[in-house]
Design a protein around this motif. Structure first.
Motif, PDB file in Angstrom:
ATOM      1  N   LYS A  57     -51.566 -10.835  -3.084  1.00 45.79           N
ATOM      2  CA  LYS A  57     -50.909 -11.569  -4.153  1.00 45.79           C
ATOM      3  C   LYS A  57     -51.454 -11.147  -5.506  1.00 45.79           C
ATOM      4  CE  LYS A  57     -49.345 -15.869  -3.734  1.00 45.79           C
ATOM      5  NZ  LYS A  57     -49.429 -17.331  -3.605  1.00 45.79           N
ATOM      6  N   SER A  58     -52.757 -11.032  -5.613  1.00 42.90           N
ATOM      7  CA  SER A  58     -53.311 -10.645  -6.897  1.00 42.90           C
ATOM      8  C   SER A  58     -52.990  -9.179  -7.204  1.00 42.90           C
ATOM      9  CB  SER A  58     -54.819 -10.906  -6.959  1.00 42.90           C
ATOM     10  OG  SER A  58     -55.491 -10.303  -5.898  1.00 42.90           O
ATOM     11  N   GLU A  59     -52.909  -8.339  -6.182  1.00 42.96           N
ATOM     12  CA  GLU A  59     -52.514  -6.949  -6.398  1.00 42.96           C
ATOM     13  C   GLU A  59     -51.083  -6.903  -6.925  1.00 42.96           C
ATOM     14  OE1 GLU A  59     -51.688  -2.866  -3.892  1.00 42.96           O
ATOM     15  OE2 GLU A  59     -53.080  -4.326  -3.050  1.00 42.96           O
ATOM     16  N   GLY A  60     -50.208  -7.687  -6.342  1.00 43.14           N
ATOM     17  CA  GLY A  60     -48.824  -7.742  -6.795  1.00 43.14           C
ATOM     18  C   GLY A  60     -48.710  -8.265  -8.221  1.00 43.14           C
ATOM     19  N   ALA A  61     -49.506  -9.274  -8.550  1.00 41.63           N
ATOM     20  CA  ALA A  61     -49.502  -9.817  -9.910  1.00 41.63           C
ATOM     21  C   ALA A  61     -49.997  -8.777 -10.905  1.00 41.63           C
ATOM     22  CB  ALA A  61     -50.374 -11.071  -9.972  1.00 41.63           C
ATOM     23  N   LEU A  62     -51.019  -8.018 -10.511  1.00 41.12           N
ATOM     24  CA  LEU A  62     -51.532  -6.970 -11.397  1.00 41.12           C
ATOM     25  C   LEU A  62     -50.520  -5.841 -11.556  1.00 41.12           C
ATOM     26  CD1 LEU A  62     -55.259  -6.833 -10.296  1.00 41.12           C
ATOM     27  CD2 LEU A  62     -54.338  -7.712 -12.444  1.00 41.12           C
ATOM     28  N   LEU A  73     -64.710  13.045  -1.557  1.00 42.05           N
ATOM     29  CA  LEU A  73     -65.397  13.319  -2.815  1.00 42.05           C
ATOM     30  C   LEU A  73     -64.541  13.065  -4.045  1.00 42.05           C
ATOM     31  CD1 LEU A  73     -67.315  16.582  -1.892  1.00 42.05           C
ATOM     32  CD2 LEU A  73     -68.234  14.281  -2.129  1.00 42.05           C
ATOM     33  N   ASP A  74     -63.233  13.253  -3.941  1.00 46.22           N
ATOM     34  CA  ASP A  74     -62.355  13.095  -5.096  1.00 46.22           C
ATOM     35  C   ASP A  74     -61.586  11.786  -5.127  1.00 46.22           C
ATOM     36  OD1 ASP A  74     -62.999  15.538  -6.224  1.00 46.22           O
ATOM     37  OD2 ASP A  74     -61.549  16.593  -4.977  1.00 46.22           O
ATOM     38  N   LYS A  75     -61.595  11.062  -4.052  1.00 45.52           N
ATOM     39  CA  LYS A  75     -60.844   9.802  -3.989  1.00 45.52           C
ATOM     40  C   LYS A  75     -61.725   8.741  -3.345  1.00 45.52           C
ATOM     41  CE  LYS A  75     -56.397  12.065  -3.820  1.00 45.52           C
ATOM     42  NZ  LYS A  75     -56.923  13.266  -4.352  1.00 45.52           N
ATOM     43  N   PHE A  76     -61.897   7.641  -4.067  1.00 42.28           N
ATOM     44  CA  PHE A  76     -62.804   6.608  -3.594  1.00 42.28           C
ATOM     45  C   PHE A  76     -62.097   5.427  -2.928  1.00 42.28           C
ATOM     46  CE2 PHE A  76     -65.559   8.410  -7.085  1.00 42.28           C
ATOM     47  CZ  PHE A  76     -66.342   9.127  -6.213  1.00 42.28           C
ATOM     48  N   GLY A  77     -60.815   5.540  -2.664  1.00 45.08           N
ATOM     49  CA  GLY A  77     -60.114   4.495  -1.936  1.00 45.08           C
ATOM     50  C   GLY A  77     -59.726   3.292  -2.758  1.00 45.08           C
ATOM     51  N   GLY A  78     -59.768   3.396  -4.075  1.00 50.78           N
ATOM     52  CA  GLY A  78     -59.459   2.264  -4.944  1.00 50.78           C
ATOM     53  C   GLY A  78     -58.109   2.405  -5.624  1.00 50.78           C
ATOM     54  N   TYR A  79     -58.093   2.088  -6.920  1.00 52.19           N
ATOM     55  CA  TYR A  79     -56.856   2.032  -7.687  1.00 52.19           C
ATOM     56  C   TYR A  79     -56.922   2.933  -8.913  1.00 52.19           C
ATOM     57  CZ  TYR A  79     -55.876  -2.012  -4.835  1.00 52.19           C
ATOM     58  OH  TYR A  79     -55.644  -2.832  -3.763  1.00 52.19           O
ATOM     59  N   MET A  80     -55.735   3.244  -9.433  1.00 49.74           N
ATOM     60  CA  MET A  80     -55.585   4.062 -10.629  1.00 49.74           C
ATOM     61  C   MET A  80     -54.476   3.445 -11.477  1.00 49.74           C
ATOM     62  SD  MET A  80     -54.335   8.051 -10.750  1.00 49.74           S
ATOM     63  CE  MET A  80     -55.788   8.695  -9.954  1.00 49.74           C
ATOM     64  N   LEU A  81     -54.689   3.381 -12.792  1.00 54.26           N
ATOM     65  CA  LEU A  81     -53.654   2.945 -13.728  1.00 54.26           C
ATOM     66  C   LEU A  81     -53.157   4.160 -14.494  1.00 54.26           C
ATOM     67  CD1 LEU A  81     -54.790  -0.360 -15.472  1.00 54.26           C
ATOM     68  CD2 LEU A  81     -52.690   0.025 -14.200  1.00 54.26           C
ATOM     69  N   ILE A  82     -51.833   4.309 -14.555  1.00 58.49           N
ATOM     70  CA  ILE A  82     -51.219   5.457 -15.209  1.00 58.49           C
ATOM     71  C   ILE A  82     -50.248   4.976 -16.284  1.00 58.49           C
ATOM     72  CG2 ILE A  82     -49.765   7.498 -14.846  1.00 58.49           C
ATOM     73  CD1 ILE A  82     -50.709   7.398 -11.892  1.00 58.49           C
ATOM     74  N   VAL A 132     -55.166   6.180 -17.297  1.00 57.97           N
ATOM     75  CA  VAL A 132     -55.922   5.387 -18.261  1.00 57.97           C
ATOM     76  C   VAL A 132     -57.114   4.677 -17.627  1.00 57.97           C
ATOM     77  CG1 VAL A 132     -53.979   5.088 -19.836  1.00 57.97           C
ATOM     78  CG2 VAL A 132     -54.358   3.419 -18.026  1.00 57.97           C
ATOM     79  N   LEU A 133     -57.137   4.575 -16.301  1.00 54.85           N
ATOM     80  CA  LEU A 133     -58.247   3.924 -15.603  1.00 54.85           C
ATOM     81  C   LEU A 133     -58.290   4.409 -14.163  1.00 54.85           C
ATOM     82  CD1 LEU A 133     -60.432   1.604 -15.781  1.00 54.85           C
ATOM     83  CD2 LEU A 133     -58.700   0.120 -14.798  1.00 54.85           C
ATOM     84  N   GLY A 134     -59.478   4.679 -13.665  1.00 50.97           N
ATOM     85  CA  GLY A 134     -59.637   5.052 -12.266  1.00 50.97           C
ATOM     86  C   GLY A 134     -59.176   6.451 -11.934  1.00 50.97           C
ATOM     87  N   SER A 135     -59.627   7.425 -12.697  1.00 46.63           N
ATOM     88  CA  SER A 135     -59.140   8.795 -12.520  1.00 46.63           C
ATOM     89  C   SER A 135     -59.406   9.362 -11.128  1.00 46.63           C
ATOM     90  CB  SER A 135     -59.745   9.722 -13.572  1.00 46.63           C
ATOM     91  OG  SER A 135     -61.146   9.780 -13.420  1.00 46.63           O
ATOM     92  N   ALA A 170     -61.584  -4.520 -12.147  1.00 48.86           N
ATOM     93  CA  ALA A 170     -61.557  -3.604 -13.297  1.00 48.86           C
ATOM     94  C   ALA A 170     -60.143  -3.490 -13.859  1.00 48.86           C
ATOM     95  CB  ALA A 170     -62.084  -2.233 -12.886  1.00 48.86           C
ATOM     96  N   VAL A 171     -59.155  -3.460 -12.984  1.00 49.52           N
ATOM     97  CA  VAL A 171     -57.756  -3.390 -13.425  1.00 49.52           C
ATOM     98  C   VAL A 171     -57.394  -4.657 -14.197  1.00 49.52           C
ATOM     99  CG1 VAL A 171     -55.350  -3.317 -12.662  1.00 49.52           C
ATOM    100  CG2 VAL A 171     -57.058  -1.844 -11.570  1.00 49.52           C
ATOM    101  N   ALA A 172     -57.770  -5.808 -13.669  1.00 48.95           N
ATOM    102  CA  ALA A 172     -57.472  -7.079 -14.339  1.00 48.95           C
ATOM    103  C   ALA A 172     -58.143  -7.137 -15.711  1.00 48.95           C
ATOM    104  CB  ALA A 172     -57.942  -8.251 -13.469  1.00 48.95           C
ATOM    105  N   GLN A 173     -59.377  -6.682 -15.785  1.00 51.01           N
ATOM    106  CA  GLN A 173     -60.093  -6.680 -17.060  1.00 51.01           C
ATOM    107  C   GLN A 173     -59.407  -5.745 -18.058  1.00 51.01           C
ATOM    108  OE1 GLN A 173     -64.184  -5.587 -16.700  1.00 51.01           O
ATOM    109  NE2 GLN A 173     -64.685  -6.221 -18.769  1.00 51.01           N
ATOM    110  N   TYR A 174     -58.965  -4.587 -17.623  1.00 52.14           N
ATOM    111  CA  TYR A 174     -58.278  -3.650 -18.519  1.00 52.14           C
ATOM    112  C   TYR A 174     -56.976  -4.252 -19.034  1.00 52.14           C
ATOM    113  CZ  TYR A 174     -56.252   0.633 -20.321  1.00 52.14           C
ATOM    114  OH  TYR A 174     -55.692   1.583 -21.150  1.00 52.14           O
ATOM    115  N   LEU A 175     -56.276  -4.979 -18.214  1.00 48.09           N
ATOM    116  CA  LEU A 175     -54.961  -5.512 -18.585  1.00 48.09           C
ATOM    117  C   LEU A 175     -55.049  -6.762 -19.451  1.00 48.09           C
ATOM    118  CD1 LEU A 175     -53.036  -5.023 -15.233  1.00 48.09           C
ATOM    119  CD2 LEU A 175     -52.789  -3.688 -17.337  1.00 48.09           C
TER     120      LEU A 175
END
Length: 67
Positions: free
Chosen positions: A8-13, A33-42, A50-53, A61-66
């Motif tokens: 739910k919070s992922e959908g809201a974000l 090594l190149d992907k940590f299993g998280g999220y990226m904002l484009i 813009v976040l989580g390259s 972190a996504v919620a804080q950025y938004l």
């Protein structure tokens, strides 16, 4: 129940990101090594990360950025 709450919070974000001209992407590959299993904002307009390259952003972190 925890997974449902997280979704739910992922959908809201995702919705908040879309309203701000951003796309929230989740890593679909195994952690390496190149992907940590998280999220990226484009930025949709410029296609710039813009976040989580390295898919290293978490939902907090996504919620804080938004904010």
């Amino acid at each position: 129940m925890e997974n449902r709450k997280m979704n739910k919070s992922e959908g809201a974000l995702r919705s908040r990101a879309r309203r701000n001209g951003l796309a929230l992407r989740k890593s679909r590959r195994e952690i390496d090594l190149d992907k940590f299993g998280g999220y990226m904002l484009i930025d949709v307009e410029t296609n710039v990360i813009v976040l989580g390259s390295r898919f290293d952003a978490d939902l907090d972190a996504v919620a804080q950025y938004l904010e």
